[in-house]
Write a protein that holds these residues in place. Structure first.
Motif, PDB file in Angstrom:
ATOM      1  N   VAL A 229     -44.003 -38.094  27.959  1.00  0.00           N
ATOM      2  CA  VAL A 229     -44.482 -37.485  26.725  1.00  0.00           C
ATOM      3  C   VAL A 229     -45.917 -36.992  26.885  1.00  0.00           C
ATOM      4  O   VAL A 229     -46.247 -35.851  26.582  1.00  0.00           O
ATOM      5  N   TRP A 230     -46.775 -37.887  27.363  1.00  0.00           N
ATOM      6  CA  TRP A 230     -48.206 -37.585  27.389  1.00  0.00           C
ATOM      7  C   TRP A 230     -48.854 -38.294  28.563  1.00  0.00           C
ATOM      8  O   TRP A 230     -48.817 -39.510  28.663  1.00  0.00           O
ATOM      9  N   SER A 231     -49.428 -37.539  29.465  1.00  0.00           N
ATOM     10  CA  SER A 231     -50.090 -38.097  30.632  1.00  0.00           C
ATOM     11  C   SER A 231     -51.388 -37.341  30.852  1.00  0.00           C
ATOM     12  O   SER A 231     -51.662 -36.340  30.173  1.00  0.00           O
ATOM     13  N   PRO A 232     -52.210 -37.784  31.802  1.00  0.00           N
ATOM     14  CA  PRO A 232     -53.452 -37.047  32.056  1.00  0.00           C
ATOM     15  C   PRO A 232     -53.225 -35.613  32.515  1.00  0.00           C
ATOM     16  O   PRO A 232     -54.153 -34.803  32.480  1.00  0.00           O
ATOM     17  N   ARG A 233     -52.003 -35.270  32.946  1.00  0.00           N
ATOM     18  CA  ARG A 233     -51.787 -33.941  33.530  1.00  0.00           C
ATOM     19  C   ARG A 233     -50.666 -33.130  32.889  1.00  0.00           C
ATOM     20  O   ARG A 233     -50.618 -31.918  33.056  1.00  0.00           O
ATOM     21  N   LYS A 234     -49.738 -33.792  32.183  1.00  0.00           N
ATOM     22  CA  LYS A 234     -48.577 -33.041  31.708  1.00  0.00           C
ATOM     23  C   LYS A 234     -47.980 -33.751  30.499  1.00  0.00           C
ATOM     24  O   LYS A 234     -48.509 -34.743  30.017  1.00  0.00           O
ATOM     25  N   GLY A 235     -46.863 -33.248  30.030  1.00  0.00           N
ATOM     26  CA  GLY A 235     -46.168 -33.854  28.898  1.00  0.00           C
ATOM     27  C   GLY A 235     -45.672 -32.797  27.945  1.00  0.00           C
ATOM     28  O   GLY A 235     -46.046 -31.618  28.018  1.00  0.00           O
ATOM     29  N   TYR A 236     -44.816 -33.211  27.040  1.00  0.00           N
ATOM     30  CA  TYR A 236     -44.193 -32.270  26.115  1.00  0.00           C
ATOM     31  C   TYR A 236     -45.187 -31.430  25.311  1.00  0.00           C
ATOM     32  O   TYR A 236     -44.947 -30.237  25.088  1.00  0.00           O
ATOM     33  N   PRO A 237     -46.291 -31.987  24.800  1.00  0.00           N
ATOM     34  CA  PRO A 237     -47.178 -31.171  23.958  1.00  0.00           C
ATOM     35  C   PRO A 237     -47.725 -29.928  24.652  1.00  0.00           C
ATOM     36  O   PRO A 237     -48.170 -29.001  23.979  1.00  0.00           O
ATOM     37  N   GLY A 238     -47.703 -29.909  25.983  1.00  0.00           N
ATOM     38  CA  GLY A 238     -48.231 -28.763  26.711  1.00  0.00           C
ATOM     39  C   GLY A 238     -47.247 -27.629  26.898  1.00  0.00           C
ATOM     40  O   GLY A 238     -47.587 -26.621  27.534  1.00  0.00           O
ATOM     41  N   HIS A 239     -46.048 -27.750  26.368  1.00  0.00           N
ATOM     42  CA  HIS A 239     -45.068 -26.669  26.524  1.00  0.00           C
ATOM     43  C   HIS A 239     -45.557 -25.400  25.841  1.00  0.00           C
ATOM     44  O   HIS A 239     -46.203 -25.447  24.784  1.00  0.00           O
ATOM     45  N   ARG A 240     -45.204 -24.273  26.392  1.00  0.00           N
ATOM     46  CA  ARG A 240     -45.729 -22.990  25.912  1.00  0.00           C
ATOM     47  C   ARG A 240     -45.397 -22.706  24.454  1.00  0.00           C
ATOM     48  O   ARG A 240     -46.112 -21.958  23.782  1.00  0.00           O
ATOM     49  N   ASP A 241     -44.309 -23.298  23.919  1.00  0.00           N
ATOM     50  CA  ASP A 241     -43.901 -22.986  22.544  1.00  0.00           C
ATOM     51  C   ASP A 241     -44.490 -23.934  21.504  1.00  0.00           C
ATOM     52  O   ASP A 241     -44.324 -23.697  20.297  1.00  0.00           O
ATOM     53  N   HIS A 242     -45.135 -25.005  21.939  1.00  0.00           N
ATOM     54  CA  HIS A 242     -45.761 -25.899  20.972  1.00  0.00           C
ATOM     55  C   HIS A 242     -47.111 -25.342  20.523  1.00  0.00           C
ATOM     56  O   HIS A 242     -47.724 -24.513  21.199  1.00  0.00           O
ATOM     57  N   ARG A 243     -47.559 -25.821  19.395  1.00  0.00           N
ATOM     58  CA  ARG A 243     -48.802 -25.308  18.820  1.00  0.00           C
ATOM     59  C   ARG A 243     -49.992 -25.706  19.683  1.00  0.00           C
ATOM     60  O   ARG A 243     -50.091 -26.841  20.158  1.00  0.00           O
ATOM     61  N   ASP A 244     -50.902 -24.775  19.864  1.00  0.00           N
ATOM     62  CA  ASP A 244     -52.093 -25.049  20.669  1.00  0.00           C
ATOM     63  C   ASP A 244     -53.138 -25.774  19.821  1.00  0.00           C
ATOM     64  O   ASP A 244     -53.538 -25.286  18.756  1.00  0.00           O
ATOM     65  N   PHE A 245     -53.576 -26.920  20.294  1.00  0.00           N
ATOM     66  CA  PHE A 245     -54.509 -27.748  19.540  1.00  0.00           C
ATOM     67  C   PHE A 245     -55.917 -27.157  19.533  1.00  0.00           C
ATOM     68  O   PHE A 245     -56.674 -27.329  18.577  1.00  0.00           O
ATOM     69  N   HIS A 246     -56.287 -26.456  20.606  1.00  0.00           N
ATOM     70  CA  HIS A 246     -57.682 -26.084  20.813  1.00  0.00           C
ATOM     71  C   HIS A 246     -58.032 -24.688  20.295  1.00  0.00           C
ATOM     72  O   HIS A 246     -59.218 -24.351  20.226  1.00  0.00           O
ATOM     73  N   THR A 247     -57.052 -23.877  19.958  1.00  0.00           N
ATOM     74  CA  THR A 247     -57.325 -22.502  19.540  1.00  0.00           C
ATOM     75  C   THR A 247     -57.379 -22.409  18.021  1.00  0.00           C
ATOM     76  O   THR A 247     -56.410 -22.753  17.340  1.00  0.00           O
ATOM     77  N   TYR A 248     -58.507 -21.918  17.496  1.00  0.00           N
ATOM     78  CA  TYR A 248     -58.726 -21.833  16.058  1.00  0.00           C
ATOM     79  C   TYR A 248     -58.883 -20.388  15.605  1.00  0.00           C
ATOM     80  O   TYR A 248     -59.410 -19.542  16.339  1.00  0.00           O
ATOM     81  N   ASP A 249     -58.447 -20.141  14.391  1.00  0.00           N
ATOM     82  CA  ASP A 249     -58.934 -18.997  13.634  1.00  0.00           C
ATOM     83  C   ASP A 249     -60.195 -19.491  12.931  1.00  0.00           C
ATOM     84  O   ASP A 249     -60.123 -20.261  11.969  1.00  0.00           O
ATOM     85  N   HIS A 250     -61.337 -19.101  13.434  1.00  0.00           N
ATOM     86  CA  HIS A 250     -62.580 -19.745  13.008  1.00  0.00           C
ATOM     87  C   HIS A 250     -62.938 -19.428  11.556  1.00  0.00           C
ATOM     88  O   HIS A 250     -63.674 -20.195  10.920  1.00  0.00           O
ATOM     89  N   ALA A 251     -62.437 -18.331  11.018  1.00  0.00           N
ATOM     90  CA  ALA A 251     -62.739 -18.016   9.625  1.00  0.00           C
ATOM     91  C   ALA A 251     -62.083 -19.004   8.662  1.00  0.00           C
ATOM     92  O   ALA A 251     -62.626 -19.304   7.598  1.00  0.00           O
ATOM     93  N   SER A 252     -60.920 -19.532   9.039  1.00  0.00           N
ATOM     94  CA  SER A 252     -60.181 -20.434   8.148  1.00  0.00           C
ATOM     95  C   SER A 252     -60.086 -21.861   8.670  1.00  0.00           C
ATOM     96  O   SER A 252     -59.766 -22.775   7.908  1.00  0.00           O
ATOM     97  N   GLY A 253     -60.316 -22.051   9.965  1.00  0.00           N
ATOM     98  CA  GLY A 253     -60.124 -23.368  10.558  1.00  0.00           C
ATOM     99  C   GLY A 253     -58.687 -23.685  10.886  1.00  0.00           C
ATOM    100  O   GLY A 253     -58.385 -24.793  11.346  1.00  0.00           O
ATOM    101  N   LEU A 254     -57.772 -22.750  10.665  1.00  0.00           N
ATOM    102  CA  LEU A 254     -56.359 -22.954  10.972  1.00  0.00           C
ATOM    103  C   LEU A 254     -56.092 -22.643  12.445  1.00  0.00           C
ATOM    104  O   LEU A 254     -56.883 -21.959  13.106  1.00  0.00           O
ATOM    105  N   LYS A 255     -54.960 -23.135  12.926  1.00  0.00           N
ATOM    106  CA  LYS A 255     -54.611 -22.976  14.338  1.00  0.00           C
ATOM    107  C   LYS A 255     -53.442 -21.994  14.438  1.00  0.00           C
ATOM    108  O   LYS A 255     -52.308 -22.350  14.138  1.00  0.00           O
ATOM    109  N   PRO A 256     -53.699 -20.776  14.886  1.00  0.00           N
ATOM    110  CA  PRO A 256     -52.691 -19.717  14.781  1.00  0.00           C
ATOM    111  C   PRO A 256     -51.817 -19.525  16.013  1.00  0.00           C
ATOM    112  O   PRO A 256     -50.891 -18.712  15.971  1.00  0.00           O
ATOM    113  N   ALA A 257     -52.082 -20.241  17.114  1.00  0.00           N
ATOM    114  CA  ALA A 257     -51.481 -19.875  18.392  1.00  0.00           C
ATOM    115  C   ALA A 257     -50.553 -20.952  18.926  1.00  0.00           C
ATOM    116  O   ALA A 257     -50.667 -22.128  18.578  1.00  0.00           O
ATOM    117  N   ARG A 258     -49.643 -20.543  19.781  1.00  0.00           N
ATOM    118  CA  ARG A 258     -48.892 -21.499  20.587  1.00  0.00           C
ATOM    119  C   ARG A 258     -49.561 -21.611  21.947  1.00  0.00           C
ATOM    120  O   ARG A 258     -50.395 -20.770  22.330  1.00  0.00           O
TER     121      ARG A 258
END
Length: 490
Positions: free
Chosen positions: A232-261
């Motif tokens: 699930v979650w390791s220092p290098r890989k895991g399900y959250p890193g799949h290309r179709d999951h929501r990206d935690f680090h990318t923000y729409d800075h005007a709203s603070g929402l996360k718009p990207a996968r």
């Protein structure tokens, strides 16, 4: 039955109430509350309504439990949830699909909070008795192996007392902060009434297929199975890193929402594809199926090796589910439904220990943690030698002040000193410094609480109690109103 699976979640944030908003402080708490704790408890409540029991083991550290009950924090998160909905509305002209999605999420979170959480977290956890097993731990989350045994025992007793006060009974099991262990601590656990605790798999040299009594004690440890957990979650890989999951680090800075996968590990934020809930939901189904297959294969292999059904334990920070990994709660629900259908018994750690067949041979645990290197370097390494020395001085000041001021009656000033000392000893400050995360904030917080403890100890030593009371009155409320310094054995 192919074997037994236990999911253990560890819920923790340092004491951040009354310590500011973005980028640290209360914003951490409100984000985790809105995006992890609310949806996770909603999943568990719905599964419980279907008659499901003993679903998972949930550690809630005393310092987080205090914040989830704190009136200031309850008002703050309610406002934060409303602001989340307003941010979605403001983003609608630019990002209509994302704004509609976030509006629905914020509305659901507000309904969940207003229906179940307005009186704090403790009633919510009590309502899930029989569905989850609650783990406790020492107050303020200190790294136990580096503490004076007297302070370590006091912190544990304060934490267990806090759990009894909030939920009606002290927990029998604990997730020790950072899974920190030093030989002999099992005897302290036994004296405190703790019957079981979690360690990381390397402490058992990978032998995590059975719970193990520690040393000559009756206290049992269960080991995190990294082969399953790291799927699930390791220092290098895991399900959250799949290309179709929501990206935690990318923000729409005007709203603070996360718009990207995620799109790809090397794709810069401005080139990431828009988030698609439908694509993510399809990937959740694939991830859940893969995990169920992984657990089944692991249990089949253990059964073949040992000639009897065995145990596997996957353990994570609770904040992974919904906060860091947006799709985590949906994945969790899918897994909890699918594992029994695959012939795997799902239960709590307490439920697993009720089966004598899942108890293995005694083990002598080495000094260990679940941090980098699986040793103590994160909390005692070269980057934090100053904090280690500071912690030693804090403990000496606490022990000296309590030893001189002990009486039959409670002393609220000694209680306040004990609280500030315990806050200074939190493992979070060294962790943030070693990992390079909000270093200045962590050092400031450690020194703020330590300096308060030193100043109060000095005034009490000189008998200047009126000045000491005025000093304490100027501090923001501390997390525990029932820390009793008389319980510190000096």
């Amino acid at each position: 039955m192919r074997g037994t699976f236990c999911l253990v979640l560890h819920s923790h944030l340092p004491w951040v109430a009354h310590h500011g908003r973005w980028p640290v402080g209360e914003e951490w708490l409100y984000q985790a509350w809105a995006q992890a704790y609310l949806p996770l408890l909603d999943v568990l409540r719905r599964l419980a309504a279907e008659g499901r029991r003993d679903l998972l083991t949930l550690g809630v550290t005393p310092v987080l439990a205090a914040q989830l009950d704190d009136p200031h924090c309850l008002r703050g998160v309610h406002t934060w949830l409303a602001t989340w909905q307003l941010r979605a509305h403001e983003a609608a002209p630019r990002l209509p699909d994302l704004a509609a999605y976030e509006h629905r999420r914020a509305a659901a979170a507000l309904t969940e909070f207003e229906t179940h959480w307005q009186h704090g977290g403790s009633p919510v956890f009590r309502s899930l008795e029989g569905v989850v097993e609650l783990l406790g731990g020492p107050a303020t989350h200190p790294f136990g192996p580096l503490l004076d045994p007297r302070v370590r025992g006091f912190a544990l007793e304060a934490g267990l007392s806090d759990a009894r006060w909030r939920t009606g009974a002290p927990p029998a099991g604990i997730w020790a902060p950072e899974c920190g262990f030093a030989p002999g601590m099992e005897q302290e656990y036994a004296a405190a009434g703790v019957t079981h605790f979690l360690v990381d798999g390397p402490a058992l040299h990978g032998g995590t297929g059975f719970a193990r009594p520690v040393g000559t004690s009756d206290v049992v440890c269960v080991g995190r199975d990294l082969e399953v957990t790291y799927r699930v979650w390791s220092p290098r890989k895991g399900y959250p890193g799949h290309r179709d999951h929501r990206d935690f680090h990318t923000y729409d800075h005007a709203s603070g929402l996360k718009p990207a996968r995620v799109t790809g590990p090397d794709v810069p934020p401005h080139e990431k594809a828009p988030y698609s809930p439908a694509r993510a939901a399809a990937q959740v189904e694939r991830d859940a199926a893969d995990f169920v297959a992984t657990v089944g294969a692991r249990l089949d292999a253990l059964r073949a090796k040992h000639g009897r059904p065995a145990l596997t334990v996957a353990a994570f920070d609770t904040e992974l589910f919904g906060h860091w990994w947006h799709e985590g709660p949906a994945w969790l629900e899918a897994v909890l439904r699918a594992l029994p259908e695959a012939g795997v018994r799902v239960t709590t750690v307490r439920g697993a220990l009720a089966d004598p067949g899942l108890i293995g041979e005694p083990v002598d645990l080495p000094p260990s943690s679940w941090g980098s290197g699986k040793d103590w370097r994160v909390w005692a390494g070269a980057a934090v030698t100053d904090l280690v020395e500071l912690n030693a001085r804090v403990q000496d000041a606490l022990l000296t002040a309590v030893g001189k001021g002990r009486s039959f009656a409670r002393d609220p000033l000694l209680d306040a000193l004990a609280e500030q000392a315990l806050l200074a000893l939190s493992s979070d400050w060294a962790f943030m410094v070693t990992t390079g995360s909000t270093v200045d904030y962590a050092r400031e917080r450690a020194h703020r609480h330590a300096d308060r403890a030193f100043a109060l100890a000095h005034l009490l030593d000189e008998g200047r109690r009126e000045e000491a009371a005025a000093l304490v009155a100027g501090w923001e409320p501390a997390p525990f109103g029932h820390v009793d310094a008389r319980r510190l054995r000096v």
